[in-house]
Design a protein around this motif. Sequence first.
Motif, PDB file in Angstrom:
ATOM      1  N   LEU A   1      60.232 -88.541  29.526  1.00 41.59           N
ATOM      2  CA  LEU A   1      59.128 -88.195  30.412  1.00 41.59           C
ATOM      3  C   LEU A   1      57.859 -88.813  29.864  1.00 41.59           C
ATOM      4  N   LEU A   2      57.097 -89.462  30.741  1.00 35.55           N
ATOM      5  CA  LEU A   2      55.853 -90.098  30.361  1.00 35.55           C
ATOM      6  C   LEU A   2      54.711 -89.555  31.206  1.00 35.55           C
ATOM      7  N   THR A   3      53.509 -89.720  30.709  1.00 34.20           N
ATOM      8  CA  THR A   3      52.325 -89.306  31.471  1.00 34.20           C
ATOM      9  C   THR A   3      52.143 -90.215  32.676  1.00 34.20           C
ATOM     10  N   GLY A   4      51.196 -89.860  33.537  1.00 37.51           N
ATOM     11  CA  GLY A   4      50.909 -90.703  34.689  1.00 37.51           C
ATOM     12  C   GLY A   4      50.485 -92.106  34.295  1.00 37.51           C
ATOM     13  N   GLY A   5      49.921 -92.237  33.088  1.00 40.63           N
ATOM     14  CA  GLY A   5      49.505 -93.552  32.598  1.00 40.63           C
ATOM     15  C   GLY A   5      50.599 -94.298  31.877  1.00 40.63           C
ATOM     16  N   GLY A   6      51.812 -93.726  31.847  1.00 42.85           N
ATOM     17  CA  GLY A   6      52.937 -94.400  31.220  1.00 42.85           C
ATOM     18  C   GLY A   6      53.000 -94.268  29.711  1.00 42.85           C
ATOM     19  N   THR A   7      52.281 -93.312  29.160  1.00 41.27           N
ATOM     20  CA  THR A   7      52.281 -93.108  27.710  1.00 41.27           C
ATOM     21  C   THR A   7      53.034 -91.829  27.358  1.00 41.27           C
ATOM     22  N   PRO A   8      53.519 -91.729  26.129  1.00 39.79           N
ATOM     23  CA  PRO A   8      54.224 -90.502  25.731  1.00 39.79           C
ATOM     24  C   PRO A   8      53.257 -89.333  25.611  1.00 39.79           C
ATOM     25  N   TYR A   9      53.776 -88.148  25.840  1.00 36.39           N
ATOM     26  CA  TYR A   9      52.957 -86.942  25.732  1.00 36.39           C
ATOM     27  C   TYR A   9      52.695 -86.604  24.263  1.00 36.39           C
ATOM     28  N   ARG A 145      61.983 -78.055  21.996  1.00 38.19           N
ATOM     29  CA  ARG A 145      62.991 -78.863  21.301  1.00 38.19           C
ATOM     30  C   ARG A 145      62.995 -80.288  21.855  1.00 38.19           C
ATOM     31  N   ASP A 146      62.964 -80.405  23.174  1.00 39.55           N
ATOM     32  CA  ASP A 146      62.893 -81.722  23.806  1.00 39.55           C
ATOM     33  C   ASP A 146      61.586 -82.430  23.468  1.00 39.55           C
ATOM     34  N   PHE A 147      60.493 -81.668  23.489  1.00 41.36           N
ATOM     35  CA  PHE A 147      59.177 -82.241  23.226  1.00 41.36           C
ATOM     36  C   PHE A 147      59.130 -82.884  21.843  1.00 41.36           C
ATOM     37  N   TYR A 148      59.608 -82.158  20.833  1.00 41.17           N
ATOM     38  CA  TYR A 148      59.556 -82.710  19.491  1.00 41.17           C
ATOM     39  C   TYR A 148      60.499 -83.898  19.320  1.00 41.17           C
ATOM     40  N   ALA A 149      61.616 -83.906  20.054  1.00 38.40           N
ATOM     41  CA  ALA A 149      62.511 -85.056  20.002  1.00 38.40           C
ATOM     42  C   ALA A 149      61.816 -86.303  20.543  1.00 38.40           C
ATOM     43  N   GLN A 150      61.065 -86.164  21.671  1.00 41.67           N
ATOM     44  CA  GLN A 150      60.389 -87.344  22.216  1.00 41.67           C
ATOM     45  C   GLN A 150      59.197 -87.748  21.355  1.00 41.67           C
ATOM     46  N   VAL A 151      58.563 -86.784  20.685  1.00 33.26           N
ATOM     47  CA  VAL A 151      57.462 -87.130  19.774  1.00 33.26           C
ATOM     48  C   VAL A 151      57.980 -88.051  18.672  1.00 33.26           C
ATOM     49  N   LEU A 152      59.107 -87.677  18.054  1.00 35.24           N
ATOM     50  CA  LEU A 152      59.643 -88.477  16.954  1.00 35.24           C
ATOM     51  C   LEU A 152      60.199 -89.808  17.444  1.00 35.24           C
ATOM     52  N   TRP A 153      60.713 -89.821  18.657  1.00 40.18           N
ATOM     53  CA  TRP A 153      61.220 -91.070  19.232  1.00 40.18           C
ATOM     54  C   TRP A 153      60.080 -92.079  19.403  1.00 40.18           C
ATOM     55  N   HIS A 154      58.965 -91.616  19.922  1.00 40.70           N
ATOM     56  CA  HIS A 154      57.845 -92.521  20.184  1.00 40.70           C
ATOM     57  C   HIS A 154      56.973 -92.755  18.955  1.00 40.70           C
ATOM     58  N   ASP A 238      70.350 -74.313  11.670  1.00 41.02           N
ATOM     59  CA  ASP A 238      69.852 -74.950  12.894  1.00 41.02           C
ATOM     60  C   ASP A 238      68.857 -76.070  12.564  1.00 41.02           C
ATOM     61  N   GLY A 239      69.009 -76.691  11.383  1.00 39.78           N
ATOM     62  CA  GLY A 239      68.007 -77.641  10.892  1.00 39.78           C
ATOM     63  C   GLY A 239      67.931 -78.935  11.680  1.00 39.78           C
ATOM     64  N   ASP A 240      67.325 -78.897  12.826  1.00 37.08           N
ATOM     65  CA  ASP A 240      67.115 -80.070  13.666  1.00 37.08           C
ATOM     66  C   ASP A 240      65.957 -80.888  13.092  1.00 37.08           C
ATOM     67  N   VAL A 241      66.170 -82.168  12.858  1.00 34.38           N
ATOM     68  CA  VAL A 241      65.169 -82.997  12.191  1.00 34.38           C
ATOM     69  C   VAL A 241      63.851 -83.007  12.951  1.00 34.38           C
ATOM     70  N   ALA A 242      63.895 -83.259  14.257  1.00 35.26           N
ATOM     71  CA  ALA A 242      62.659 -83.387  15.031  1.00 35.26           C
ATOM     72  C   ALA A 242      61.921 -82.058  15.138  1.00 35.26           C
ATOM     73  N   ALA A 243      62.641 -80.988  15.438  1.00 38.73           N
ATOM     74  CA  ALA A 243      61.998 -79.684  15.595  1.00 38.73           C
ATOM     75  C   ALA A 243      61.442 -79.184  14.264  1.00 38.73           C
ATOM     76  N   ASN A 244      62.189 -79.404  13.199  1.00 42.30           N
ATOM     77  CA  ASN A 244      61.727 -78.993  11.878  1.00 42.30           C
ATOM     78  C   ASN A 244      60.457 -79.754  11.503  1.00 42.30           C
ATOM     79  N   ASN A 245      60.474 -81.053  11.728  1.00 42.95           N
ATOM     80  CA  ASN A 245      59.311 -81.878  11.437  1.00 42.95           C
ATOM     81  C   ASN A 245      58.112 -81.447  12.274  1.00 42.95           C
ATOM     82  N   GLY A 246      58.346 -81.231  13.567  1.00 43.17           N
ATOM     83  CA  GLY A 246      57.260 -80.833  14.450  1.00 43.17           C
ATOM     84  C   GLY A 246      56.649 -79.510  14.057  1.00 43.17           C
ATOM     85  N   GLY A 247      57.496 -78.551  13.685  1.00 46.68           N
ATOM     86  CA  GLY A 247      56.989 -77.247  13.285  1.00 46.68           C
ATOM     87  C   GLY A 247      56.168 -77.319  12.009  1.00 46.68           C
ATOM     88  N   TRP A 248      56.656 -78.089  11.045  1.00 50.97           N
ATOM     89  CA  TRP A 248      55.914 -78.213   9.786  1.00 50.97           C
ATOM     90  C   TRP A 248      54.579 -78.924   9.991  1.00 50.97           C
TER      91      TRP A 248
END
Length: 345
Positions: A1-9, A145-154, A238-248
């Motif tokens: 999912l991208l913003t209206g401007g085509g950038t990651p959230y 969970r999805d949000f933090y996955a896309q944060v780390l992807w981008h 439940d140590g998900d890399v992206a969610a753990n990173n995002g929370g920290w």
Amino acid sequence: LLTGGGTPYGVYTPYFRRWCERLDALALVATPSQLPPLPSSLPASDADRAAVDAHARPTAQVDALPAPGERAARERLGRWEAQVAQYADRRNTLADDAGTSHLSAALHLGLLSPRDAIHRMLPLPPEKPSVRNGIRLWVSQVAWRDFYAQVLWHAPHAARSAWRPSYDAIEWSGDRRQLEAWKSGMTGYPIVDAGMRQLAATGFMHNRARMITASFLTKDLLIDWREGETHFLRHLVDGDVAANNGGWQWCAGSGTDAQPYFRIFNPVTQAGNFDADGAYVRRWIPELSALSAPAIHAPWAHPKALAAAGIALGRDYPEPIVDHAEARRRTLDAYAAALKSPGDR
């Protein structure tokens, strides 16, 4: 999912709104009638084998781990469906084992499909100002969970450095003694120690306790968030890399949607708010079980209660390893110095 401007959230709330718009379009895939055969051999390097061997045994008590397998996970999801409406009222009570879903490990390990779990909750109740609906609120946690996955992807640099690069300039403390006290649940702050001991014993920690313990490490001890991230990932089932990173990074102030660096949790206040009668602390810190609230949350401030219970700090339970007020001032100074513009240095 991208913003209206085509950038990651980089902010969760607009991401969640966009995420909700897509829910009805996400049809479930039919269960396959058969699966393809596994490869006859799966090559692995010596490094891979060494990593598996090093982590082959859980750090938690085995009888405290969730029942394994997809069938058990789906049964837990079914039970959660029946009580999810209460989530808004119960989710922050640390001692309430039934207040949260305990589905994070099953989602992380692929025992449950997050899409299936969400579809069971549809249609979502409409969003209403000043009303926190349990179903909608729980679904929003899955969306995190999805949000933090896309944060780390981008922003793959955030895996081992600050999402906000200016925060890499913070001069963290290298006090290994304090780090080990935090890891072992011996900081002298009962609510922090209870969370860390829950993690060690069960491979799980209540989300509110995760925030309290992470804030304490980064803001009271001024220790690099990566130390905590690594420790959590080593122990969490439940140590998900992206969610753990995002929370920290949220707790350290260096990530997306982060709390401002000057907003520092007071562990005693947090304990009073989310473990009002001390039941959570009493469960995980048995050496303080004879104390009642508020003494159980700040035993150093209640010498009469300690004496009556026959508890001696420094013998039965540690003295606080830092003074929160002094630690707060030190952290504010350290963050302010790191975040000055280059021209101000």
